[in-house]
Write a protein that holds these residues in place. Structure first.
Motif, PDB file in Angstrom:
ATOM      1  N   GLU A 247       0.833  -1.211   0.000  1.00  0.00           N
ATOM      2  CA  GLU A 247       0.000   0.000   0.000  1.00  0.00           C
ATOM      3  C   GLU A 247       0.865   1.258   0.000  1.00  0.00           C
ATOM      4  O   GLU A 247       0.530   2.250  -0.659  1.00  0.00           O
ATOM      5  CB  GLU A 247      -0.947  -0.013   1.191  1.00  0.00           C
ATOM      6  CG  GLU A 247      -2.070  -1.026   1.044  1.00  0.00           C
ATOM      7  CD  GLU A 247      -2.795  -0.910  -0.286  1.00  0.00           C
ATOM      8  OE1 GLU A 247      -3.245   0.201  -0.635  1.00  0.00           O
ATOM      9  OE2 GLU A 247      -2.898  -1.925  -1.004  1.00  0.00           O
ATOM     10  N   MET A 248       1.971   1.229   0.725  1.00  0.00           N
ATOM     11  CA  MET A 248       2.880   2.373   0.735  1.00  0.00           C
ATOM     12  C   MET A 248       3.458   2.602  -0.659  1.00  0.00           C
ATOM     13  O   MET A 248       3.588   3.743  -1.123  1.00  0.00           O
ATOM     14  CB  MET A 248       3.997   2.151   1.751  1.00  0.00           C
ATOM     15  CG  MET A 248       4.950   3.330   1.897  1.00  0.00           C
ATOM     16  SD  MET A 248       6.251   3.036   3.133  1.00  0.00           S
ATOM     17  CE  MET A 248       5.275   3.133   4.646  1.00  0.00           C
ATOM     18  N   THR A 249       3.795   1.525  -1.344  1.00  0.00           N
ATOM     19  CA  THR A 249       4.350   1.622  -2.696  1.00  0.00           C
ATOM     20  C   THR A 249       3.300   2.137  -3.669  1.00  0.00           C
ATOM     21  O   THR A 249       3.597   2.952  -4.551  1.00  0.00           O
ATOM     22  CB  THR A 249       4.855   0.240  -3.154  1.00  0.00           C
ATOM     23  OG1 THR A 249       5.920  -0.163  -2.289  1.00  0.00           O
ATOM     24  CG2 THR A 249       5.363   0.277  -4.590  1.00  0.00           C
ATOM     25  N   ARG A 250       2.071   1.691  -3.493  1.00  0.00           N
ATOM     26  CA  ARG A 250       0.982   2.166  -4.350  1.00  0.00           C
ATOM     27  C   ARG A 250       0.805   3.677  -4.210  1.00  0.00           C
ATOM     28  O   ARG A 250       0.542   4.380  -5.185  1.00  0.00           O
ATOM     29  CB  ARG A 250      -0.321   1.448  -3.961  1.00  0.00           C
ATOM     30  CG  ARG A 250      -1.369   1.406  -5.055  1.00  0.00           C
ATOM     31  CD  ARG A 250      -2.668   0.821  -4.526  1.00  0.00           C
ATOM     32  NE  ARG A 250      -2.573  -0.559  -4.111  1.00  0.00           N
ATOM     33  CZ  ARG A 250      -2.645  -1.601  -4.920  1.00  0.00           C
ATOM     34  NH1 ARG A 250      -2.801  -1.406  -6.212  1.00  0.00           N
ATOM     35  NH2 ARG A 250      -2.579  -2.837  -4.445  1.00  0.00           N
ATOM     36  N   SER A 251       0.987   4.164  -2.984  1.00  0.00           N
ATOM     37  CA  SER A 251       0.813   5.596  -2.715  1.00  0.00           C
ATOM     38  C   SER A 251       2.020   6.432  -3.122  1.00  0.00           C
ATOM     39  O   SER A 251       1.879   7.610  -3.459  1.00  0.00           O
ATOM     40  CB  SER A 251       0.538   5.817  -1.217  1.00  0.00           C
ATOM     41  OG  SER A 251      -0.624   5.144  -0.811  1.00  0.00           O
TER      42      SER A 251
END
Length: 331
Positions: A247-251
Motif C-alpha cells: 500500500e505504501m508503494t501504491r501511494s
C-alpha cells in the motif's frame, strides 16, 4: 524540593530503563525471514525494499533477508532444502510443482492474473485476439505468455491453427521481433515492456491477455509445508508487513523506486523502474470483500490447474487445499 527532584530523576531513570529493556526485548524477539526471488532484481520487487527501508518489517518483528534468484526451479529447490523460508515466484509454477508432489504451499497470491501482454508492430497491429489470425508469434519452451496460447484462443474464439508459433530460444524472442522476423511477442507489463519501450522510443500496440480472460497466477509467496508448521508466527508477520509495504508503494512509487535503486545501481533508469513499479501496483489486487491483500481464491487455483493440464500430463488433480492456505493472512 530536593527530595521531589530526586524522585523525578528516579522515575525518569526507571522509565528510560524500561524503554531500553522493551526495545532490546523486541530486537531479541525479531525473527529472520529469508526470502528468495525467482529472478534478478526488477521493479516487481520494489515494495520489499521500500518496506525494509521504512522499517515496516522491523516493526513487525521480522529481520528480512532478501536474495536474487536464477529461476523458479532453483528457488523451489532451495526452499525444499531449507535454505529459504519463502520464495517469490509465479504462482503457476508453484501449482505445477505441488501437483507433482512438491511439499510446498502458496501462502499469498498477489497477482491472480499475470500481467502478460502481446505486443506487435503498428503495421500489423494485434489489438484484439481475433487479430492474431494470420500472424507469426515468437515462442520459447516454458515461456508463460505463449505456452497457454491455445487456451487463450479457445476463450476468445480464435482459430489457433491460423496463428504460427515460431519456436526459438528465449533470448532471441525480442530481438527477432524487433527485426521484424515475427509479428508478435509476449512481454511482462511489469518488467519487459517499460524497458523495451524506453530502449526503442516506441509505443507498441498492446493486447493485455488477462483482460481477455487468460488468468495465469503470477507473483506468489510460497513456503514449504515444514516451514509453515515451524515459523507460522514469523510468516504471518511477514505477510502483514508485505501488505503495508504494498500500500505504501501504491501511494508513493517514487519512494519505492529510490529504495530499490539504492541496491540496484546497475538497473535501468529511475523512469523505467518507476514504470515497472507502477505496473506492478496496478496488477496486485487490492483487498476486497473483507479479505486481505494476497488472499488466494480456490477457483483461481482450480482454473490454473486446468491450464497446467492443457500443456502437460498432470494425472488426477489434487484437492485444492493441497495448493494453498489463507491461514497466515488472518490475524
Amino acid at each position: 524540593m530536593m527530595h521531589v527532584r530526586r524522585v523525578i530523576r528516579g522515575a525518569a531513570l526507571v522509565a528510560t530503563t524500561a524503554i531500553t529493556t522493551l526495545v532490546a526485548s523486541q530486537g531479541a524477539m525479531a525473527e529472520e525471514v529469508k526470502v528468495r526471488f525467482s529472478w534478478k532484481l526488477k521493479g516487481e520487487y520494489g515494495f520489499f525494499y521500500l518496506g525494509e527501508q521504512k522499517g515496516i518489517y522491523k516493526d513487525a518483528g521480522v529481520t528480512l533477508k532478501l536474495g536474487e534468484g536464477a529461476g523458479s526451479q532453483a528457488a523451489l529447490g532451495s526452499l525444499i532444502q531449507g535454505q529459504e523460508d519463502v520464495v517469490i515466484l509465479p504462482g503457476i509454477f508453484a501449482i505445477s510443482a505441488i501437483q507433482k508432489g512438491m511439499p510446498v504451499k502458496i501462502i499469498a497470491l498477489y497477482q491472480p492474473e499475470s500481467p502478460i501482454a502481446l505486443i506487435s508492430h503498428a503495421e500489423k497491429a494485434v489489438k484484439t485476439p481475433k487479430d492474431l489470425e494470420g500472424k507469426t508469434i515468437a515462442h520459447a519452451v516454458g515461456e508463460t505468455g505463449t505456452s497457454y496460447l491455445n487456451a487463450f484462443c479457445e476463450i476468445n474464439q480464435v482459430d489457433c491453427s491460423k496463428v504460427s508459433k515460431v519456436q526459438m530460444d528465449s533470448q532471441s524472442r525480442v530481438p527477432q521481433f524487433l527485426q521484424g522476423q515475427v509479428d508478435v511477442v509476449s512481454v511482462y507489463k511489469t518488467n519487459d515492456l517499460p524497458v523495451l519501450e524506453d530502449k526503442t522510443g516506441q509505443t507498441f500496440p498492446t493486447l493485455d491477455m488477462a483482460e481477455y480472460g487468460l488468468a495465469i497466477p503470477g507473483m506468489a509467496v510460497v513456503a514449504s509445508d515444514a516451514g509453515i508448521a515451524e515459523k507460522a508466527t514469523a510468516l504471518k508477520s511477514f505477510l502483514a508487513a508485505n501488505a503495508k509495504a504494498i500500500e505504501m508503494t501504491r501511494s508513493d512509487p517514487a519512494a519505492a523506486t529510490a529504495a530499490l535503486k539504492a541496491v540496484w545501481q546497475a538497473g535501468p533508469s529511475d523512469k523505467v523502474v518507476q514504470r515497472q513499479i507502477e505496473a506492478t501496483s496496478a496488477s496486485i489486487h487490492a483487498p476486497s470483500s473483507g479479505t486481505p491483500v494476497g488472499w488466494v481464491d480456490e477457483k483461481a487455483i482450480g482454473d490454473a490447474l486446468k491450464l497446467v493440464g492443457s500443456t502437460e500430463e498432470i494425472g488426477d488433480p489434487k484437492p485444492a487445499s493441497t495448493f494453498f492456505t489463507n491461514e497466515l493472512l488472518t490475524q
